[in-house]
Design an enzyme around this catalytic site. Structure first.
Site, PDB file in Angstrom:
ATOM      1  N   ASP A   1      26.485  -2.485  16.226  1.00 32.37           N
ATOM      2  CA  ASP A   1      25.760  -2.528  14.958  1.00 32.37           C
ATOM      3  C   ASP A   1      26.640  -1.885  13.895  1.00 32.37           C
ATOM      4  O   ASP A   1      27.416  -0.969  14.196  1.00 32.37           O
ATOM      5  CB  ASP A   1      24.426  -1.776  15.069  1.00 32.37           C
ATOM      6  CG  ASP A   1      23.444  -2.189  13.972  1.00 32.37           C
ATOM      7  OD1 ASP A   1      22.472  -2.916  14.297  1.00 32.37           O
ATOM      8  OD2 ASP A   1      23.645  -1.799  12.805  1.00 32.37           O
TER       9      ASP A   1
ATOM     10  N   PHE B   1      10.959 -14.103  21.926  1.00 29.67           N
ATOM     11  CA  PHE B   1       9.548 -14.130  21.502  1.00 29.67           C
ATOM     12  C   PHE B   1       8.876 -12.772  21.629  1.00 29.67           C
ATOM     13  O   PHE B   1       7.659 -12.693  21.695  1.00 29.67           O
ATOM     14  CB  PHE B   1       8.792 -15.175  22.326  1.00 29.67           C
ATOM     15  CG  PHE B   1       9.417 -16.539  22.242  1.00 29.67           C
ATOM     16  CD1 PHE B   1       9.174 -17.360  21.155  1.00 29.67           C
ATOM     17  CD2 PHE B   1      10.287 -16.990  23.233  1.00 29.67           C
ATOM     18  CE1 PHE B   1       9.766 -18.612  21.059  1.00 29.67           C
ATOM     19  CE2 PHE B   1      10.884 -18.237  23.151  1.00 29.67           C
ATOM     20  CZ  PHE B   1      10.627 -19.045  22.061  1.00 29.67           C
ATOM     21  N   LEU B   2       9.674 -11.699  21.667  1.00 30.93           N
ATOM     22  CA  LEU B   2       9.064 -10.384  21.914  1.00 30.93           C
ATOM     23  C   LEU B   2       8.173  -9.945  20.748  1.00 30.93           C
ATOM     24  O   LEU B   2       8.409 -10.271  19.589  1.00 30.93           O
ATOM     25  CB  LEU B   2      10.121  -9.315  22.204  1.00 30.93           C
ATOM     26  CG  LEU B   2      11.077  -8.849  21.110  1.00 30.93           C
ATOM     27  CD1 LEU B   2      10.448  -7.824  20.194  1.00 30.93           C
ATOM     28  CD2 LEU B   2      12.300  -8.238  21.770  1.00 30.93           C
TER      29      LEU B   2
ATOM     30  N   GLU C   1       6.538  -6.639  18.811  1.00 31.28           N
ATOM     31  CA  GLU C   1       6.682  -5.192  18.666  1.00 31.28           C
ATOM     32  C   GLU C   1       5.490  -4.546  19.374  1.00 31.28           C
ATOM     33  O   GLU C   1       4.389  -5.090  19.386  1.00 31.28           O
ATOM     34  CB  GLU C   1       6.738  -4.804  17.191  1.00 31.28           C
ATOM     35  CG  GLU C   1       8.034  -5.271  16.561  1.00 31.28           C
ATOM     36  CD  GLU C   1       8.162  -4.901  15.105  1.00 31.28           C
ATOM     37  OE1 GLU C   1       7.514  -3.947  14.660  1.00 31.28           O
ATOM     38  OE2 GLU C   1       8.929  -5.589  14.399  1.00 31.28           O
TER      39      GLU C   1
ATOM     40  N   LYS D   1      10.824 -21.440  18.027  1.00 28.06           N
ATOM     41  CA  LYS D   1      10.513 -20.101  17.536  1.00 28.06           C
ATOM     42  C   LYS D   1       9.665 -20.136  16.257  1.00 28.06           C
ATOM     43  O   LYS D   1       8.624 -19.498  16.158  1.00 28.06           O
ATOM     44  CB  LYS D   1      11.821 -19.340  17.298  1.00 28.06           C
ATOM     45  CG  LYS D   1      11.654 -17.949  16.714  1.00 28.06           C
ATOM     46  CD  LYS D   1      10.806 -17.084  17.628  1.00 28.06           C
ATOM     47  CE  LYS D   1      10.315 -15.844  16.951  1.00 28.06           C
ATOM     48  NZ  LYS D   1      11.130 -14.691  17.198  1.00 28.06           N
TER      49      LYS D   1
ATOM     50  N   PHE E   1      -5.517 -13.859  19.356  1.00 25.26           N
ATOM     51  CA  PHE E   1      -5.107 -14.129  17.964  1.00 25.26           C
ATOM     52  C   PHE E   1      -6.228 -14.726  17.114  1.00 25.26           C
ATOM     53  O   PHE E   1      -5.987 -15.433  16.153  1.00 25.26           O
ATOM     54  CB  PHE E   1      -3.832 -14.983  17.908  1.00 25.26           C
ATOM     55  CG  PHE E   1      -2.606 -14.109  17.896  1.00 25.26           C
ATOM     56  CD1 PHE E   1      -2.268 -13.367  19.006  1.00 25.26           C
ATOM     57  CD2 PHE E   1      -1.836 -13.972  16.757  1.00 25.26           C
ATOM     58  CE1 PHE E   1      -1.175 -12.503  18.992  1.00 25.26           C
ATOM     59  CE2 PHE E   1      -0.745 -13.114  16.724  1.00 25.26           C
ATOM     60  CZ  PHE E   1      -0.418 -12.378  17.852  1.00 25.26           C
TER      61      PHE E   1
ATOM     62  N   ALA F   1     -10.310 -11.483  13.371  1.00 20.71           N
ATOM     63  CA  ALA F   1     -10.372 -11.539  11.904  1.00 20.71           C
ATOM     64  C   ALA F   1     -10.219 -10.138  11.343  1.00 20.71           C
ATOM     65  O   ALA F   1     -10.547  -9.154  11.988  1.00 20.71           O
ATOM     66  CB  ALA F   1     -11.713 -12.125  11.487  1.00 20.71           C
TER      67      ALA F   1
ATOM     68  N   GLY G   1       0.997  -9.279   9.085  1.00 19.64           N
ATOM     69  CA  GLY G   1       2.100  -8.742   8.290  1.00 19.64           C
ATOM     70  C   GLY G   1       3.282  -8.550   9.208  1.00 19.64           C
ATOM     71  O   GLY G   1       3.394  -9.216  10.231  1.00 19.64           O
TER      72      GLY G   1
ATOM     73  N   CYS H   1       8.093 -10.487  10.749  1.00 17.56           N
ATOM     74  CA  CYS H   1       8.327 -11.821  11.330  1.00 17.56           C
ATOM     75  C   CYS H   1       7.403 -12.903  10.774  1.00 17.56           C
ATOM     76  O   CYS H   1       7.859 -13.792  10.066  1.00 17.56           O
ATOM     77  CB  CYS H   1       8.186 -11.752  12.843  1.00 17.56           C
ATOM     78  SG  CYS H   1       9.319 -10.576  13.578  1.00 17.56           S
TER      79      CYS H   1
HETATM   80  C1  UGA Z   1       5.443 -11.870  16.287  1.00 19.05           C
HETATM   81  C2  UGA Z   1       5.176 -12.834  17.459  1.00 19.05           C
HETATM   82  O1  UGA Z   1       3.901 -12.550  18.040  1.00 19.05           O
HETATM   83  C3  UGA Z   1       6.262 -12.711  18.527  1.00 19.05           C
HETATM   84  O2  UGA Z   1       6.058 -13.657  19.559  1.00 19.05           O
HETATM   85  C4  UGA Z   1       7.611 -12.953  17.847  1.00 19.05           C
HETATM   86  O3  UGA Z   1       8.689 -12.832  18.776  1.00 19.05           O
HETATM   87  C5  UGA Z   1       7.797 -11.959  16.716  1.00 19.05           C
HETATM   88  O4  UGA Z   1       6.745 -12.092  15.762  1.00 19.05           O
HETATM   89  C6  UGA Z   1       9.127 -12.242  16.079  1.00 19.05           C
HETATM   90  O5  UGA Z   1       9.263 -13.288  15.441  1.00 19.05           O
HETATM   91  O6  UGA Z   1      10.078 -11.486  16.292  1.00 19.05           O
HETATM   92  P1  UGA Z   1       5.020  -9.245  15.927  1.00 19.05           P
HETATM   93  O7  UGA Z   1       5.481  -9.470  14.524  1.00 19.05           O
HETATM   94  O8  UGA Z   1       5.560  -8.099  16.696  1.00 19.05           O
HETATM   95  O9  UGA Z   1       5.339 -10.547  16.822  1.00 19.05           O
HETATM   96  O10 UGA Z   1       3.449  -9.065  15.867  1.00 19.05           O
HETATM   97  P2  UGA Z   1       2.144  -9.836  16.335  1.00 19.05           P
HETATM   98  O11 UGA Z   1       1.591  -9.190  17.529  1.00 19.05           O
HETATM   99  O12 UGA Z   1       2.380 -11.286  16.397  1.00 19.05           O
HETATM  100  O13 UGA Z   1       1.179  -9.507  15.104  1.00 19.05           O
HETATM  101  C7  UGA Z   1       1.520  -9.967  13.791  1.00 19.05           C
HETATM  102  C8  UGA Z   1       0.455  -9.587  12.798  1.00 19.05           C
HETATM  103  O14 UGA Z   1      -0.736 -10.338  13.025  1.00 19.05           O
HETATM  104  C9  UGA Z   1       0.021  -8.111  12.817  1.00 19.05           C
HETATM  105  O15 UGA Z   1      -0.044  -7.654  11.483  1.00 19.05           O
HETATM  106  C10 UGA Z   1      -1.337  -8.141  13.470  1.00 19.05           C
HETATM  107  O16 UGA Z   1      -2.164  -7.087  13.043  1.00 19.05           O
HETATM  108  C11 UGA Z   1      -1.873  -9.489  12.997  1.00 19.05           C
HETATM  109  N1  UGA Z   1      -2.913 -10.069  13.869  1.00 19.05           N
HETATM  110  C12 UGA Z   1      -2.642 -10.399  15.163  1.00 19.05           C
HETATM  111  C13 UGA Z   1      -4.177 -10.334  13.356  1.00 19.05           C
HETATM  112  O17 UGA Z   1      -4.452 -10.069  12.169  1.00 19.05           O
HETATM  113  N2  UGA Z   1      -5.130 -10.886  14.169  1.00 19.05           N
HETATM  114  C14 UGA Z   1      -4.884 -11.209  15.455  1.00 19.05           C
HETATM  115  O18 UGA Z   1      -5.793 -11.726  16.139  1.00 19.05           O
HETATM  116  C15 UGA Z   1      -3.601 -10.956  15.975  1.00 19.05           C
END
Ligand code: UGA
Length: 439
Positions: free
Chosen positions: A30, A149-150, A152, A208, A253, A256, A261, A264
């Protein structure tokens, strides 16, 4: 195998430690010296459950190290590209400057037979362009696209036990060599029976962005239903439970609330729209604009709801904000809906106190104008309203009776539909949530 991982953010640092865990000899590279030094000391530069332990154990094996010098990638035969692709300033498109800079410096150390494996989220067409650069400069070197696809908060688990492996391979005889090399890297994961999708560059890149767009659409769908529930008196949580019982829909997912945010989903749907526009296919993704605006409207609605419960004016009202990270189990505040709401409330005259179990330091650095405290109890002191904006487990488990002793007005706004409404109302709280009737 000898592996280099270029870019040591959430994706790269976890990937590097996970590859060492799988038995490979790994160097993480890095340009950020302080990040590299922290990683080398086994200190995680970000909050990610399980990561620091993995870092400690893999560094101790001697199979993992970190460096700022690309020359240290010279010994590796597989090079993972894990740099960030943020949104361009003032545009929807992805900013590829880190990808381009990483490839340019990697080209100086690349050898014939090496494999470059792209993991960053990139606009479709990027892999083909980079493959030309690679083979143009180092004949016999190859490129594959191997998206990640990880999530956080689950980064280690998702890297070591992914749902699927996607390989975007070059055309021609190199495809078999590249595939065999990736199979060797992921031998333990392949042997565990993980599904594999072997395809071309464009499909791999699109998998992706399509996956993230689908997730964003699912969240905005249920949030659109929440808007309707607010208009009709229906309950979005029960609605989600009921439609989620259908296997074809699924309950995941469909929570509501304040919406999505992070680093990603928001920027990926925008970059996808921008790329579709460049390709003359913008109509195909026009719906994503609506997905984005439904998502943004939730933040505005939350501020309105806060004003409503504060008797129509936010001026001078003391508001406790529980949670600031974009989601629980993360300290990431990039495009955090919670922080966005907290900042809007403050700008509209409320006296806002924010707390978060992990993101406190990040908020103090990026938003020095916000009052950040360490505990929910401190935040709630004499509050006129309490807003739950990121659903950390410790906030879900708060005792509404004891918590009620701290505030001036027992008003709770559940921005994530995460609290037990009956417990809170039984303790004398007025309960409001997005998409649900007042309790
Ligand atoms: C997301 C994807 O889920 C991963 O598969 C992907 O690899 C990653 O982006 C990436 O592109 O690197 P991440 O950003 O860590 O992962 O978070 P998510 O768990 O997807 O949540 C995203 C947002 O959606 C959060 O703000 C969460 O609070 C919100 N969310 C999630 C909701 O408002 N409602 C839900 O039912 C689920």
């Amino acid at each position: 195998m000898r592996i280099s991982v270029i870019g040591c953010g959430y994706l790269g640092a976890v990937h590097a430690a996970s590859m060492a865990e799988l038995g490979h000899d790994v160097v993480g590279i890095d340009v950020d010296r302080s990040k590299v030094e922290a990683l080398q000391r086994a200190e995680a530069p970000f909050y990610e459950p399980g990561f620091e332990d993995l870092l400690g154990t893999t560094l101790a094996t001697g199979r993992l190290r970190f460096s700022t010098d690309m020359a240290d990638a010279r010994e590796a035969t597989v090079h993972f590209l894990c740099v960030g692709t943020p949104q361009k300033k003032g545009e929807y498109a992805a900013d590829l400057r880190y990808v381009d800079a990483a490839i340019e410096s990697l080209l100086d150390v690349l050898k014939p037979g090496d494999l470059v494996a792209g993991k960053s989220t990139v606009p479709v067409g990027t892999a083909a362009r980079l493959a030309e650069l690679v083979s143009g400069k180092v004949p016999g070197a190859m490129l594959a696209w191997n998206p990640e696809f990880l999530r956080e908060g689950f980064a280690v688990q998702d890297t070591l036990h992914p749902d699927r492996l996607v390989y975007g391979l070059p055309e021609g005889p190199e495809a078999d060599t590249a595939r065999a090399r990736l199979d060797e890297v992921y031998a333990a994961i392949v042997t565990a029976g993980t599904p594999q999708v072997v395809t071309d560059y464009a499909t791999a890149e699109m998998v992706k962005t399509a996956a993230n767009s689908f997730l964003a659409t699912k969240i905005s769908f249920i949030n659109a239903m929440a808007e309707l529930c607010e208009a009709t008196g229906a309950d979005v949580k029960l609605l989600a439970d009921a439609i989620g019982h259908d296997d074809r829909i699924g309950r995941k997912f469909l929570n509501a609330g304040l919406g999505f945010g992070g680093g990603c989903l928001p920027k990926d749907i925008r970059a996808f729209m921008a790329r579709a526009g460049e390709l003359g296919a913008d109509q195909a993704l026009a719906f994503l604009r609506e997905v984005d605006s439904i998502n943004m409207r939730r933040r505005i609605r939350m501020v309105e709801l806060a004003r409503e419960v504060c008797d129509g004016s936010l001026l001078g009202k003391r508001i406790a904000v529980l949670g600031a990270a974009f989601k629980p189990d993360s300290d990431d505040i990039r495009d955090s809906p919670a922080l966005n709401v907290a900042a809007q409330l403050q700008l509209q005259g409320a006296v806002v106190r924010v707390t978060d179990p992990a993101a406190g330091d990040n908020i103090r650095t990026s938003w020095p104008q916000l009052d950040v405290v360490d505990t929910p109890e401190q935040a709630a002191e004499r509050a006129d309203a309490v807003l739950l904006l990121t659903e950390w487990a410790q906030y879900r488990e708060l005792d509404p009776v004891a918590f009620g002793e701290l505030v001036t007005q027992k008003r709770v706004l559940d921005g994530r539909n995460a609290l037990d409404r009956d417990r809170w109302t039984a303790a004398g709280w007025t309960y409001r949530a997005l998409g649900r009737r007042a309790g």
